[in-house]
Design an enzyme around this catalytic site. Sequence first.
Site, short mmCIF file in Angstrom:
data_model
loop_
_atom_site.label_atom_id
_atom_site.label_comp_id
_atom_site.label_asym_id
_atom_site.label_seq_id
_atom_site.Cartn_x
_atom_site.Cartn_y
_atom_site.Cartn_z
N LYS B 78 11.09 8.25 -4.49
CA LYS B 78 10.14 7.38 -5.19
C LYS B 78 10.37 7.50 -6.69
O LYS B 78 10.59 8.61 -7.19
CB LYS B 78 8.71 7.81 -4.83
CG LYS B 78 7.62 6.87 -5.40
CD LYS B 78 6.22 7.30 -4.98
CE LYS B 78 5.16 6.33 -5.51
NZ LYS B 78 3.79 6.71 -5.12
N SER B 158 0.86 3.00 -3.22
CA SER B 158 1.88 2.68 -4.21
C SER B 158 3.30 3.03 -3.75
O SER B 158 4.25 2.55 -4.32
CB SER B 158 1.59 3.44 -5.50
OG SER B 158 1.74 4.84 -5.30
N SER B 182 -1.70 6.66 -1.38
CA SER B 182 -0.40 6.02 -1.64
C SER B 182 0.73 6.46 -0.73
O SER B 182 1.81 5.88 -0.78
CB SER B 182 0.01 6.24 -3.10
OG SER B 182 -0.73 5.40 -3.94
#
Lengths: 485, 491
Positions: B78, B158, B182
Amino acid sequence: MTDTLIQGRTGPWEIVLGLEVHAQVASRAKLFSGAAVGFGAGPNAQVSTVDAGFPGMLPVLNRFCVEQAVKTGLGLNAQIHRTSRFDRKNYFYPDLPQGYQISQLYHPIVGEGALEVERDDGSTFTVGIERLHLEQDAGKSIHDMDPHSTYVDLNRSGTALMEIVSRPDMRSAEDAAAYVRTLRTLLRALGTCDGDMEKGNLRADVNVSVRRPGEGLGTRCEIKNVNSFRFIMQAIEYEARRQVEILEDGGKITQETRLFDPGRGETRSMRSKEEAHDYRYFPDPDLLPLVLEEAWIEEIRASLPELPAARRRRFAEQYGLTAYDAGVLTAEDERATFFERAAGARNAKLVANWTVNDLLGRLSAEDRGIAESPIAPEALGELVGLIEDGTISSKIAKTVFDKLWAGEGSAREIVEREGLVQVSDTGALEAAADKLIAANPEKAEAVKTKPQAIGWFVGQVMKETGGKANPAVVNAVLRARLGID
Amino acid sequence: MSELTALTLTDAVEGLRTKRFSAEEITRAHLEAMQGARTLNAFTVETPDRALEMARASDARIARGEGGPLEGAPLGVKDLFSTEGVETTAGSRILQGFKPPYESTVTANLWRDGAVMLGKLNMDEFAMGSSNETSAWGPVANPWRSRGSNASLTPGGSSGGSASAVAADLCLGATASDTGGSIRQPAAFTGTVGIKPTYGRCSRWGMVAFASSLDQAGPITRSVADAALMLRSMSGHDPKDSTSLAVETPDFTQFVGRDVRGLRVGVPREYRVDGMPAEIEQLWEQGVAWLRDAGCEIVEVSLPHTRYALPAYYIVAPAEASSNLARYDGMRFGYRAGGGTLTEVYENTRAQGFGDEVKRRILIGTYVLSAGFYDAYYLRALKVRRRIADDFDRAWETCDALLTPSTPTAAFALGDKDADPVTMYLNDVFTVPANLAGLPGISVPAGLDANGLPLGLQLVGRALDEGTLFSLAGALEQAAAFRSKPERWWS
């Protein structure tokens, strides 16, 4: 304390002063980043990615800085809080890379304490300490290197500061300066701050207000970042006068932050209360509450050196020094150490005189500290020893001192090489006395009715012997020869 | 498509160890898959050269009979995690071009254990979002689509890039982060497994901060065992993060497949929210039945302050974010806009560098910390947070873990909810409480809805008791036997 009042057109005013002193913690590493601390490194040479506020970087508290704060708190006889917290103070400025300063607003590490302050005349007063907290310093903005740009040096960014907040317990500029001086002495003795004001390692925000004697507190103005004793006094004098004038003209004091301009000797408005930042303090979520073990606090307490106030009392009692000499000799750790090494088993009062008047006098004339003294404590002790055992007179000792200062050898070597040994040989002195009396019969006669006139004869013999005669022996010989007693 | 990309992480690591295929082969297979799936927009940066270099180094170690527990396994990262020398933007224009001179602890731990980095994964800007639509680099598409529809769906957020990439077989697993859901919400939307461990289990050092007291790293994978394997490598005490817990990391993989008989599973009644689709309700009941059949004792519990969790979260998280994001001023790194004065440079940089959602949260955070509002908002939110943690503590007196739905809905269409931030925020209603209390939570794929979209169930456990979660999640996984894969429309 009526003598500290300001006389205005409409009557007397009292100045009320409280100080926030920012003392840089003596530590080789910064408060949260582990980066080195030092003065004089190249710009931005001592900056870690934590200090520069890079993404994902986190603060880790430096244990040594905490120990220094605890030590200072103990030196101020203050409450050490077993649990304290770090808060963020948020504002934007290029020399504040994170966009916030980590400080301790809500739960400081040190609570209430007190500092006994001594004035030059030996009288004392107590200043209440409200709190001491740890915080990060910001970097430095340099506005005058380029007409269009500001340069930023982050070396100082993240350096540990102790903010020491006093109660509004001072009533004159002199007392405020005395407070800072005493605090500085304490910090230096503790080894928690080097107190170097020129480098900005100790600076003060001064809160000034005025009031009619006996009335409640007036509105205060805060003068930021004053970094010398002289400027502290000048800023207070100016600011108090300014406030009195406003009040006497029927005006009101606006609470605001002001800057002291040393060039003009005046304070100027920096920002008013309305323009004041809203710092949006909140607990720093990157740091856990700081919890101190009682045992560790006690360990630190046990490691405290002798503090200046206690040392001052001990010097007065143990060595029989005057309050003034004791104060001067304990104002700095190095001075006290110097004195005690010089004194040894000698006449301590005499050593104190020579240290304070001759050595410190000369050093200060050359703007040097005792650490830079060309005369070692043992060398000064030897000189005093020569006076004590009658080898040289005090007068000759001044000459020897000059030569010591110039590095011309030890006191004994100088005295021997230059033939400065005091004449105590009664035979030689008797001959000189007889010669003098024979040449001045009328004066010799006069002494019999006016014994104090013997001084003239003593002076003449001393002159005759080039100052090397032992005055006590000369006196005794003359008294015998002149038939006094 | 290569079979190598369809393996679980656990199987791939075993295949690499036994030299059935090489790290270079499996890495090349993934790089090829990534190339063919760019339309998903899951990766923001691909690092093929570094991947191959790392893979060859892995092969050399394997040849010598060495190698860590993830040796040769290609993973995605990420973009919230700093990667040394590789652009790290956290989905924001304001960090455009920023190449950190350091590697985050979590990714460094993965490389230490032999994993191979494929690239950086797209995400909502600064992890603020539940649909990946706030990314400055465009939204990520969910590899799943409603049956018979060509509409692009959100993979959630997210960690949308992470979830999408894992679901589409572009990497064997991916790092993700979870501040309010998330990891778990995107995992639920994409039929993958995602665990947010106990706060402090993974170091936050080098992770771009959103809300420091809530942010926690975790993996998104294709199986519960994979999540255990990857989390074990990511975890560990880090002296560089003061909030990192000084505890040993258990071998989480040992808990998967363990007997769950006698474990007490709580069903919190407050999680039956109004307007929850019947399908979600049914899935939840199904989950309860699966665990009961597996020998668990089911107990009803009450978490009375649940309804205040979302409001408290949307005060605490923006407050911390408003301060954490103050450092993006255009002075030292990333994007800088021009301006005649310092204030103009600040204003232009932040106006152009941040997207709307980030600005919204900075404004909320600044407001709730302001003089005069601090007590009413921020301090009160902290009190609510305490109450929520107390609720959980009380629940642990009668149960060992909680079972809830992961999300109130299945994946929705991109553009569906971006008009109303509050509707978007409601996505986190089941996940936020675990963040506020610092507890571990895992989402496990449990079935498909009527449109053929995956749905997830969430388990929440005691602090540092990820082990129990892995055991229960393993039981759910086995019972659900979720084998569905999205139809490959993107290449």
